[in-house]
Design a protein around this motif. Structure first.
Motif, PDB file in Angstrom:
ATOM      1  N   GLY A 217     -12.407   7.411   9.308  1.00 54.85           N
ATOM      2  CA  GLY A 217     -11.939   6.939  10.600  1.00 54.85           C
ATOM      3  C   GLY A 217     -12.999   6.469  11.566  1.00 54.85           C
ATOM      4  N   SER A 218     -12.518   5.989  12.703  1.00 54.58           N
ATOM      5  CA  SER A 218     -13.391   5.355  13.695  1.00 54.58           C
ATOM      6  C   SER A 218     -14.216   6.349  14.499  1.00 54.58           C
ATOM      7  CB  SER A 218     -12.556   4.506  14.649  1.00 54.58           C
ATOM      8  OG  SER A 218     -11.644   5.337  15.355  1.00 54.58           O
ATOM      9  N   SER A 219     -13.876   7.640  14.466  1.00 55.35           N
ATOM     10  CA  SER A 219     -14.645   8.602  15.259  1.00 55.35           C
ATOM     11  C   SER A 219     -16.077   8.730  14.747  1.00 55.35           C
ATOM     12  CB  SER A 219     -13.967   9.978  15.247  1.00 55.35           C
ATOM     13  OG  SER A 219     -13.910  10.483  13.927  1.00 55.35           O
ATOM     14  N   GLN A 220     -16.300   8.466  13.449  1.00 50.01           N
ATOM     15  CA  GLN A 220     -17.631   8.587  12.871  1.00 50.01           C
ATOM     16  C   GLN A 220     -18.278   7.244  12.590  1.00 50.01           C
ATOM     17  OE1 GLN A 220     -16.726  10.939   9.404  1.00 50.01           O
ATOM     18  NE2 GLN A 220     -17.240  12.816  10.461  1.00 50.01           N
ATOM     19  N   ILE A 221     -17.494   6.230  12.304  1.00 49.41           N
ATOM     20  CA  ILE A 221     -18.030   4.933  11.928  1.00 49.41           C
ATOM     21  C   ILE A 221     -17.915   3.974  13.097  1.00 49.41           C
ATOM     22  CG2 ILE A 221     -17.843   3.006  10.320  1.00 49.41           C
ATOM     23  CD1 ILE A 221     -18.656   5.612   9.001  1.00 49.41           C
ATOM     24  N   SER A 222     -19.044   3.576  13.609  1.00 49.61           N
ATOM     25  CA  SER A 222     -19.090   2.594  14.685  1.00 49.61           C
ATOM     26  C   SER A 222     -20.287   1.692  14.404  1.00 49.61           C
ATOM     27  CB  SER A 222     -19.203   3.297  16.043  1.00 49.61           C
ATOM     28  OG  SER A 222     -20.371   4.096  16.071  1.00 49.61           O
ATOM     29  N   SER A 223     -20.699   0.952  15.391  1.00 52.58           N
ATOM     30  CA  SER A 223     -21.823   0.044  15.197  1.00 52.58           C
ATOM     31  C   SER A 223     -22.926   0.399  16.170  1.00 52.58           C
ATOM     32  CB  SER A 223     -21.354  -1.386  15.443  1.00 52.58           C
ATOM     33  OG  SER A 223     -22.421  -2.284  15.494  1.00 52.58           O
ATOM     34  N   PRO A 224     -24.148   0.575  15.726  1.00 53.81           N
ATOM     35  CA  PRO A 224     -24.588   0.709  14.335  1.00 53.81           C
ATOM     36  C   PRO A 224     -24.409   2.138  13.838  1.00 53.81           C
ATOM     37  CG  PRO A 224     -26.487   0.773  15.766  1.00 53.81           C
ATOM     38  CD  PRO A 224     -25.278   0.583  16.654  1.00 53.81           C
ATOM     39  N   SER A 225     -24.230   2.285  12.559  1.00 50.48           N
ATOM     40  CA  SER A 225     -24.097   3.595  11.927  1.00 50.48           C
ATOM     41  C   SER A 225     -24.795   3.579  10.580  1.00 50.48           C
ATOM     42  CB  SER A 225     -22.628   3.957  11.684  1.00 50.48           C
ATOM     43  OG  SER A 225     -21.973   4.315  12.859  1.00 50.48           O
ATOM     44  N   THR A 226     -25.230   4.755  10.155  1.00 56.12           N
ATOM     45  CA  THR A 226     -25.757   4.910   8.806  1.00 56.12           C
ATOM     46  C   THR A 226     -25.013   6.044   8.124  1.00 56.12           C
ATOM     47  OG1 THR A 226     -27.506   6.400   9.544  1.00 56.12           O
ATOM     48  CG2 THR A 226     -28.062   4.053   9.383  1.00 56.12           C
ATOM     49  N   VAL A 227     -24.696   5.830   6.864  1.00 58.04           N
ATOM     50  CA  VAL A 227     -24.020   6.836   6.053  1.00 58.04           C
ATOM     51  C   VAL A 227     -24.802   6.940   4.756  1.00 58.04           C
ATOM     52  CG1 VAL A 227     -21.895   7.482   4.860  1.00 58.04           C
ATOM     53  CG2 VAL A 227     -21.773   6.251   7.052  1.00 58.04           C
ATOM     54  N   ARG A 228     -25.169   8.159   4.375  1.00 57.47           N
ATOM     55  CA  ARG A 228     -25.891   8.397   3.120  1.00 57.47           C
ATOM     56  C   ARG A 228     -25.199   9.543   2.395  1.00 57.47           C
ATOM     57  NH1 ARG A 228     -30.671   7.372   0.351  1.00 57.47           N
ATOM     58  NH2 ARG A 228     -31.757   9.147  -0.551  1.00 57.47           N
ATOM     59  N   PHE A 229     -24.791   9.284   1.166  1.00 56.10           N
ATOM     60  CA  PHE A 229     -24.130  10.269   0.317  1.00 56.10           C
ATOM     61  C   PHE A 229     -25.063  10.554  -0.855  1.00 56.10           C
ATOM     62  CE2 PHE A 229     -21.293  10.931  -3.431  1.00 56.10           C
ATOM     63  CZ  PHE A 229     -20.750  12.150  -3.050  1.00 56.10           C
ATOM     64  N   VAL A 230     -25.441  11.820  -1.037  1.00 56.87           N
ATOM     65  CA  VAL A 230     -26.422  12.190  -2.050  1.00 56.87           C
ATOM     66  C   VAL A 230     -25.863  13.274  -2.959  1.00 56.87           C
ATOM     67  CG1 VAL A 230     -28.711  13.188  -2.442  1.00 56.87           C
ATOM     68  CG2 VAL A 230     -28.352  11.622  -0.537  1.00 56.87           C
ATOM     69  N   ILE A 231     -26.052  13.071  -4.270  1.00 54.42           N
ATOM     70  CA  ILE A 231     -25.790  14.119  -5.257  1.00 54.42           C
ATOM     71  C   ILE A 231     -27.145  14.446  -5.865  1.00 54.42           C
ATOM     72  CG2 ILE A 231     -24.606  14.782  -7.364  1.00 54.42           C
ATOM     73  CD1 ILE A 231     -22.533  12.581  -6.725  1.00 54.42           C
ATOM     74  N   SER A 232     -27.618  15.671  -5.617  1.00 49.93           N
ATOM     75  CA  SER A 232     -28.931  16.085  -6.096  1.00 49.93           C
ATOM     76  C   SER A 232     -28.941  17.600  -6.247  1.00 49.93           C
ATOM     77  CB  SER A 232     -30.008  15.648  -5.090  1.00 49.93           C
ATOM     78  OG  SER A 232     -31.279  16.049  -5.509  1.00 49.93           O
TER      79      SER A 232
END
Length: 177
Positions: free
Chosen positions: A115-130
């Motif tokens: 949703g829009s509460s977390q994604i705006s401009s500018p935003s960065t999203v990083r998903f890591v499996i480690s």
């Protein structure tokens, strides 16, 4: 310096690491990026719900997905990002793919950003499996999603809402064997 658990869950990819691979995510073979000066075949802004092309990570021990949202347009635009683990024998996400009918659902759908509460401009999203853990960072705030290994076959689902939405996104992934 990163302490404790967060330190061990960071990927260990370095520039000269021959066991690491870096690439753009793609949609219908076109790179997911908004800057046409980077590569020739560009997907462009995301304006409707879509899926990336499937990725096979057969030998990967670590995986990172990176999304940079540079510009958001439209009225009340929303973007949700889901990581889909696909069955290697029936590689469909339940909406597109083979076999055409009936479509098996993904084995697992993990919400990365909602949703829009977390994604705006500018935003960065990083998903890591480690190190057997899945962690998501949204604008440098981490959330541990729990135990997970790198799946053999996966893809990303973008769900877009709002009136005339547009999201300029660069999407890349990194693998380490």
């Amino acid at each position: 310096m990163i302490e404790g658990r967060e330190r061990k869950n960071r990927m260990k990819i370095v520039q000269d690491d021959s066991s690491a691979e870096f690439s753009y995510l793609s949609i219908n073979g076109a790179a997911l990026t908004y800057d046409q000066n980077v590569v020739g075949e560009i997907y462009g802004p995301i304006k409707s719900s879509t899926f990336t092309d499937r990725i096979a990570s057969r030998d990967a021990n670590e995986l990172a997905l990176n999304f940079t949202i540079a510009q958001v347009g439209g009225t009340s635009p929303t973007l949700s990002i889901n990581f889909l683990v696909l069955d290697v024998m029936e590689p469909s996400n339940g909406t597109t793919g083979v076999p055409p009918s009936p479509l098996p659902p993904p084995v697992l759908s993990i919400p990365i950003a909602q949703g829009s509460s977390q994604i705006s401009s500018p935003s960065t999203v990083r998903f890591v499996i480690s190190n057997g853990q899945a962690i998501v960072w949204i604008n440098n705030t981490s959330t541990n999603l729990g135990p997970m290994n790198v799946p053999m076959l996966w893809q990303v689902q973008f769900t877009v809402g709002g009136s005339s939405p547009s999201f300029s996104v660069i999407g890349t992934f990194e693998e380490r064997k």
